[in-house]
Design a protein around this motif. Structure first.
Motif, PDB file in Angstrom:
ATOM      1  N   GLY A  67      93.212  30.265  30.142  1.00 56.26           N
ATOM      2  CA  GLY A  67      92.251  31.186  30.782  1.00 56.26           C
ATOM      3  C   GLY A  67      92.155  31.066  32.238  1.00 56.26           C
ATOM      4  O   GLY A  67      92.171  29.837  32.559  1.00 56.26           O
ATOM      5  N   ALA A  68      91.633  32.073  32.863  1.00 58.58           N
ATOM      6  CA  ALA A  68      91.237  31.821  34.386  1.00 58.58           C
ATOM      7  C   ALA A  68      90.108  32.620  34.640  1.00 58.58           C
ATOM      8  O   ALA A  68      89.568  33.538  34.074  1.00 58.58           O
ATOM      9  CB  ALA A  68      92.629  32.394  35.065  1.00 58.58           C
ATOM     10  N   VAL A  69      89.612  32.001  35.781  1.00 61.96           N
ATOM     11  CA  VAL A  69      88.313  32.986  36.609  1.00 61.96           C
ATOM     12  C   VAL A  69      88.673  33.039  37.940  1.00 61.96           C
ATOM     13  O   VAL A  69      89.125  32.032  38.575  1.00 61.96           O
ATOM     14  CB  VAL A  69      86.995  32.157  36.372  1.00 61.96           C
ATOM     15  N   PHE A  70      88.519  34.137  38.595  1.00 58.67           N
ATOM     16  CA  PHE A  70      88.935  34.358  40.040  1.00 58.67           C
ATOM     17  C   PHE A  70      87.653  34.818  40.651  1.00 58.67           C
ATOM     18  O   PHE A  70      86.843  35.751  40.035  1.00 58.67           O
ATOM     19  CB  PHE A  70      89.851  35.416  40.121  1.00 58.67           C
ATOM     20  N   GLY A  71      87.204  34.387  41.806  1.00 59.35           N
ATOM     21  CA  GLY A  71      86.195  34.843  42.745  1.00 59.35           C
ATOM     22  C   GLY A  71      86.273  34.082  44.044  1.00 59.35           C
ATOM     23  O   GLY A  71      87.177  33.418  44.203  1.00 59.35           O
ATOM     24  N   ASP A  72      84.877  34.262  44.671  1.00 55.35           N
ATOM     25  CA  ASP A  72      84.703  33.598  45.933  1.00 55.35           C
ATOM     26  C   ASP A  72      84.658  31.971  45.581  1.00 55.35           C
ATOM     27  O   ASP A  72      84.219  31.596  44.607  1.00 55.35           O
ATOM     28  CB  ASP A  72      83.806  34.166  46.713  1.00 55.35           C
ATOM     29  N   THR A  73      85.121  31.283  46.727  1.00 60.50           N
ATOM     30  CA  THR A  73      84.931  29.760  46.551  1.00 60.50           C
ATOM     31  C   THR A  73      83.632  29.238  46.194  1.00 60.50           C
ATOM     32  O   THR A  73      83.649  28.465  45.357  1.00 60.50           O
ATOM     33  CB  THR A  73      85.557  29.320  48.075  1.00 60.50           C
ATOM     34  N   GLU A  74      82.651  29.787  46.767  1.00 62.96           N
ATOM     35  CA  GLU A  74      81.520  29.119  46.513  1.00 62.96           C
ATOM     36  C   GLU A  74      81.180  29.492  44.710  1.00 62.96           C
ATOM     37  O   GLU A  74      80.333  28.684  44.255  1.00 62.96           O
ATOM     38  CB  GLU A  74      80.249  30.040  47.192  1.00 62.96           C
ATOM     39  N   ASP A  75      81.437  30.713  44.343  1.00 62.74           N
ATOM     40  CA  ASP A  75      81.066  30.905  42.905  1.00 62.74           C
ATOM     41  C   ASP A  75      81.995  30.141  42.119  1.00 62.74           C
ATOM     42  O   ASP A  75      81.327  29.549  41.016  1.00 62.74           O
ATOM     43  CB  ASP A  75      81.362  32.233  42.680  1.00 62.74           C
ATOM     44  N   ILE A  76      83.096  29.893  42.297  1.00 63.76           N
ATOM     45  CA  ILE A  76      84.121  29.124  41.589  1.00 63.76           C
ATOM     46  C   ILE A  76      83.735  27.728  41.585  1.00 63.76           C
ATOM     47  O   ILE A  76      83.750  26.830  40.654  1.00 63.76           O
ATOM     48  CB  ILE A  76      85.632  29.381  42.073  1.00 63.76           C
ATOM     49  N   GLN A  77      83.127  27.097  42.613  1.00 62.05           N
ATOM     50  CA  GLN A  77      82.828  25.671  42.756  1.00 62.05           C
ATOM     51  C   GLN A  77      81.574  25.431  41.731  1.00 62.05           C
ATOM     52  O   GLN A  77      81.301  24.428  41.264  1.00 62.05           O
ATOM     53  CB  GLN A  77      82.472  25.311  44.196  1.00 62.05           C
ATOM     54  N   GLU A  78      80.793  26.577  41.985  1.00 56.67           N
ATOM     55  CA  GLU A  78      79.421  26.415  41.164  1.00 56.67           C
ATOM     56  C   GLU A  78      79.834  26.258  39.665  1.00 56.67           C
ATOM     57  O   GLU A  78      79.300  25.496  38.778  1.00 56.67           O
ATOM     58  CB  GLU A  78      78.546  27.657  41.329  1.00 56.67           C
ATOM     59  N   LEU A  79      80.890  27.148  39.279  1.00 55.23           N
ATOM     60  CA  LEU A  79      81.405  27.119  37.776  1.00 55.23           C
ATOM     61  C   LEU A  79      82.026  25.795  37.545  1.00 55.23           C
ATOM     62  O   LEU A  79      81.634  25.207  36.124  1.00 55.23           O
ATOM     63  CB  LEU A  79      82.136  28.336  37.656  1.00 55.23           C
ATOM     64  N   GLU A  80      82.646  25.369  38.334  1.00 52.92           N
ATOM     65  CA  GLU A  80      83.463  23.906  38.286  1.00 52.92           C
ATOM     66  C   GLU A  80      82.644  22.653  38.247  1.00 52.92           C
ATOM     67  O   GLU A  80      82.686  21.520  37.488  1.00 52.92           O
ATOM     68  CB  GLU A  80      84.142  23.724  39.350  1.00 52.92           C
ATOM     69  N   ALA A  81      81.143  22.721  38.569  1.00 53.94           N
ATOM     70  CA  ALA A  81      80.209  21.853  38.563  1.00 53.94           C
ATOM     71  C   ALA A  81      79.263  22.085  37.619  1.00 53.94           C
ATOM     72  O   ALA A  81      78.496  21.125  36.901  1.00 53.94           O
ATOM     73  CB  ALA A  81      79.162  22.086  39.985  1.00 53.94           C
ATOM     74  N   THR A  82      79.384  22.821  36.443  1.00 52.30           N
ATOM     75  CA  THR A  82      78.590  23.040  35.282  1.00 52.30           C
ATOM     76  C   THR A  82      79.163  21.993  34.260  1.00 52.30           C
ATOM     77  O   THR A  82      80.339  21.677  34.121  1.00 52.30           O
ATOM     78  CB  THR A  82      78.620  24.618  34.817  1.00 52.30           C
ATOM     79  N   PRO A  83      78.030  21.686  33.218  1.00 52.20           N
ATOM     80  CA  PRO A  83      78.407  20.733  32.112  1.00 52.20           C
ATOM     81  C   PRO A  83      79.296  21.738  31.291  1.00 52.20           C
ATOM     82  O   PRO A  83      80.260  20.946  30.535  1.00 52.20           O
ATOM     83  CB  PRO A  83      77.193  20.573  31.543  1.00 52.20           C
ATOM     84  N   PHE A  84      79.460  22.845  31.213  1.00 53.16           N
ATOM     85  CA  PHE A  84      80.235  23.695  30.271  1.00 53.16           C
ATOM     86  C   PHE A  84      81.636  23.229  30.659  1.00 53.16           C
ATOM     87  O   PHE A  84      82.274  23.091  29.667  1.00 53.16           O
ATOM     88  CB  PHE A  84      79.689  25.115  30.509  1.00 53.16           C
ATOM     89  N   PHE A  85      81.973  23.648  32.010  1.00 55.60           N
ATOM     90  CA  PHE A  85      83.308  23.250  32.459  1.00 55.60           C
ATOM     91  C   PHE A  85      83.714  21.786  32.163  1.00 55.60           C
ATOM     92  O   PHE A  85      84.853  21.570  31.663  1.00 55.60           O
ATOM     93  CB  PHE A  85      83.394  23.797  33.771  1.00 55.60           C
TER      94      PHE A  85
END
Length: 347
Positions: A219-237
């Motif tokens: 699966g993939a998520v697309f968005g602005d760099t700031e939002d993607i970096q926030e998702l990447e920093a989550t424990p979920f990811f």
């Protein structure tokens, strides 16, 4: 009636010794059993192995993930992208993160179950959604989030997204599930991101399965760099194992195959439309290779004539009976002609 088969469905299925032409499923580009695609994947399995079980946050990082994510973002037209092991997980990552931040989150009537988690407000109509947005704007300082399927088969979204245009989009965060659009619609199959970007929402995030048209278990998520970096920093990811690196490499290396198969699908689509006596019988989104109908007699007659297609209660036993003819790149011209002849004789 459900049928058990012993191999992945392709253009033809054999059940109890009888051969059927198969016009169902979501393998729109017909890649799941396409020999050149399988050979490409097996080459990448030889290079990367079957699976990479470490966290993406570990101190050892495989560069194929970043390379593939950069390619996907460039193709789709977003600043950045992030991959996970399934589209369902990608959707859950986005929605969980927004709910945790405190945003009011609401879903359009036909939003996929991957988007509907605890805390999401559901709606039965777009008018109800409009009212709910207004109510939550007055109560909450954080921007409301709208969850929707880009291709929801109702005709209220793709291709013009009229169901969203009445909303104050510049004050809203849009989260779309493009699982039935990526690989099929847009420029060279790059999905709905660019179309939705023109709506001028405050923020846009698109998640999707890559397992339908793209033939990749990820699966993939697309968005602005700031939002993607926030998702990447989550424990979920960080706590989730990534998609197979061999799948990532196949996405990256398969660009030519994807384009070729999309052209074949378009040829089948245009031929089907040109030969069909009564296209208006079907619920259909222009440009999308799916044709829905609600007629159990027709469904039964088509099966007797040797055609199988999507025909089951969705998303569960209490859901409506979905009858959907799906064209794929694995069909040849004769397959499509046989189906049109049968339909024209029955409608």
């Amino acid at each position: 009636m459900a049928h058990s088969v012993h191999r992945i469905p392709d253009r033809e299925i054999v059940i109890d010794g009888q051969s059927y032409l198969y016009f169902g499923g979501t393998a729109y580009l017909g890649l799941q059993n396409y020999v050149p695609f399988k050979e490409l994947y097996l080459t990448n399995v030889s290079k990367f192995g079957m699976h990479y079980g470490a966290s993406r946050k570990a101190n050892i990082k495989l560069d194929i993930y970043k390379e593939t994510e950069d390619h996907l973002a460039h193709w789709v037209g977003s600043e950045s992208s992030l991959t996970m092991s399934s589209g369902y997980l990608a959707a859950q990552l986005v929605v969980h993160s927004l709910i945790k931040k405190g945003h009011p989150v609401m879903a359009t009537p036909d939003a996929h179950t991957a988007l509907r988690i605890n805390g999401v407000l559901t709606t039965k109509s777009f008018d109800e959604l409009e009212t709910l947005v207004a109510q939550n704007q007055s109560r909450n300082a954080l921007s409301p989030v709208i969850l929707f399927d880009t291709i929801d088969f109702s005709g209220k979204l793709y291709p013009n997204f009229d169901g969203l245009r009445k909303l104050p989009l510049d004050q809203l965060i849009l989260v779309g599930d493009d699982s039935h659009g990526i690989g099929l619609v847009g420029t060279n199959g790059n999905g709905c991101f660019g179309m939705l970007k023109t709506l001028g929402a405050q923020k846009l995030l698109i998640c999707c399965s890559l397992g339908k048209a793209m033939g990749i278990q990820a699966g993939a998520v697309f968005g602005d760099t700031e939002d993607i970096q926030e998702l990447e920093a989550t424990p979920f990811f960080g706590g989730a194992s990534p998609a197979s690196p061999a799948f990532m490499a196949t996405l990256l290396d398969g660009k030519k195959l994807y384009s070729q198969r999309l052209e074949l699908l378009k040829e089948n689509y245009h031929y089907f439309n040109s030969q069909l006596k009564d296209p208006s019988f079907f619920a259909h989104l222009t440009g999308h290779p799916t044709f829905e109908f609600e007629n159990s007699t027709l469904a039964s007659q088509l099966e007797k004539k040797g055609f199988l297609f999507t025909n089951f209660n969705y998303p569960d036993a209490n859901g409506p009976l979905v009858s959907r003819i799906v064209l794929s790149a694995y069909h040849n011209k004769n397959d499509v002609e046989q189906l049109c002849t049968a339909l024209n004789g029955l409608l």
